[in-house]
Design an enzyme around this catalytic site. Sequence first.
Site, PDB file in Angstrom:
ATOM      1  N   GLU A 121      -2.056   6.919  -7.613  1.00  6.43           N
ATOM      2  CA  GLU A 121      -3.065   7.820  -7.033  1.00  6.43           C
ATOM      3  C   GLU A 121      -2.957   9.187  -7.677  1.00  6.43           C
ATOM      4  OE1 GLU A 121      -4.199   9.776  -2.688  1.00  6.43           O
ATOM      5  OE2 GLU A 121      -3.644   7.655  -2.794  1.00  6.43           O
ATOM      6  N   ASN A 159     -10.123  -0.170  -0.136  1.00  7.82           N
ATOM      7  CA  ASN A 159      -9.156  -0.407   0.927  1.00  7.82           C
ATOM      8  C   ASN A 159      -9.835  -0.292   2.287  1.00  7.82           C
ATOM      9  OD1 ASN A 159      -7.328  -0.329  -1.280  1.00  7.82           O
ATOM     10  ND2 ASN A 159      -5.720   0.419   0.093  1.00  7.82           N
ATOM     11  N   THR A 174      -9.591   0.403   9.169  1.00  5.34           N
ATOM     12  CA  THR A 174     -10.014   0.822  10.505  1.00  5.34           C
ATOM     13  C   THR A 174     -11.052  -0.097  11.124  1.00  5.34           C
ATOM     14  OG1 THR A 174      -9.500   3.121   9.952  1.00  5.34           O
ATOM     15  CG2 THR A 174     -10.925   2.744  11.844  1.00  5.34           C
ATOM     16  N   ASP A 208       0.840  -1.195   0.000  1.00  8.54           N
ATOM     17  CA  ASP A 208       0.000   0.000   0.000  1.00  8.54           C
ATOM     18  C   ASP A 208       0.878   1.250   0.000  1.00  8.54           C
ATOM     19  OD1 ASP A 208      -2.467   1.265  -0.013  1.00  8.54           O
ATOM     20  OD2 ASP A 208      -2.742   1.147   2.155  1.00  8.54           O
ATOM     21  N   HIS A 264      -9.966   4.458  -1.185  1.00  3.69           N
ATOM     22  CA  HIS A 264      -9.348   4.289   0.124  1.00  3.69           C
ATOM     23  C   HIS A 264     -10.254   4.925   1.184  1.00  3.69           C
ATOM     24  CE1 HIS A 264      -5.094   3.172  -1.154  1.00  3.69           C
ATOM     25  NE2 HIS A 264      -5.702   3.426  -2.307  1.00  3.69           N
ATOM     26  N   GLY A 265     -10.124   4.492   2.427  1.00  2.00           N
ATOM     27  CA  GLY A 265     -10.945   5.067   3.490  1.00  2.00           C
ATOM     28  C   GLY A 265     -12.349   4.492   3.542  1.00  2.00           C
ATOM     29  N   THR A 320     -13.924   2.533   5.672  1.00  3.26           N
ATOM     30  CA  THR A 320     -14.633   2.554   6.948  1.00  3.26           C
ATOM     31  C   THR A 320     -15.410   3.845   7.140  1.00  3.26           C
ATOM     32  OG1 THR A 320     -12.935   1.121   7.919  1.00  3.26           O
ATOM     33  CG2 THR A 320     -14.363   2.308   9.452  1.00  3.26           C
TER      34      THR A 320
END
Length: 283
Positions: A133, A226, A229, A81, A204-205, A207
């Site tokens: 990215e 991804n 958390t 990552d 990404h992120g 959660t």
Amino acid sequence: MLVNLNDLLPSAAVSDGAVACCNVFGLEEAKAIIAAAESISLPVILAVNKDMVDLVGVEAMGGMLVPMAKASSVPVCVHLDHCYEEAIVYRAIHSGFSSVMFDGSQLPLEENIRRTRQVVDVAHAVGVTVEGELGSVPYEEGRDHIISMATLPEEATRYTAESGIDALAVSVGNVHRKTEANSPIDFDLLKKIEMATTLPLVIHGTTGIAEADLLKLKQQRVAKFNVGTTLRMAFGQAIRESMQQEPDKYDRQYFAGKAMPALQNEAARVIALLASSRQPLLK
């Protein structure tokens, strides 16, 4: 079986589902996440983040995860990552990682393209896929140097074409390391990005995104989510409860083992939630 992103994401991108990319911090997490994927016959991506690279190095993580992926009954991708240093990316490739992310999102566009292209040329020569990215996904906590910048569709066409990447991570309101699911996703911007490139997209992120938005996102060209958390919270809470219940115990392995079922259950929930509602994403 060990696979790369191109074995998983192109088919996911044109389906109504996606593949979960789960952060792994040790043997117990890897074992529980692979077991979760096997229990529902779906693929999974194991991600090694900067914290683990700094702690033990990519060689140790590759040495642990690659054999586990090869032994699995479902496709498992071992992915590096967010990595900002080419030298570490090349070490990961040498250590058996089947996929890497070179994160040039903090760089000017020209430099991002140039450096990502160099990584792609090396990785593709040995069958390793590359995620890049464009824009910059911020962090709720930690990584204070990371700026927040939305992905520009007009740059996406050039970046994806010239860099040669296999998957594009985008910034459309998503935020790393959020514990509450309230990130405001800009679906209009996402649609413009989809029109600017044909590549599978990455969020990404996860959660921090409401379930209703996740269900909507996975029906777009988002092929990889991804997740970190919510898995850390499930594992950590289970360990905390076990330690409180058995204060006379002290072995790390004992408490990690007691917490693995909770992590496996949460991983299975996330993997299934993100997968296609019509058919598994196995090839």
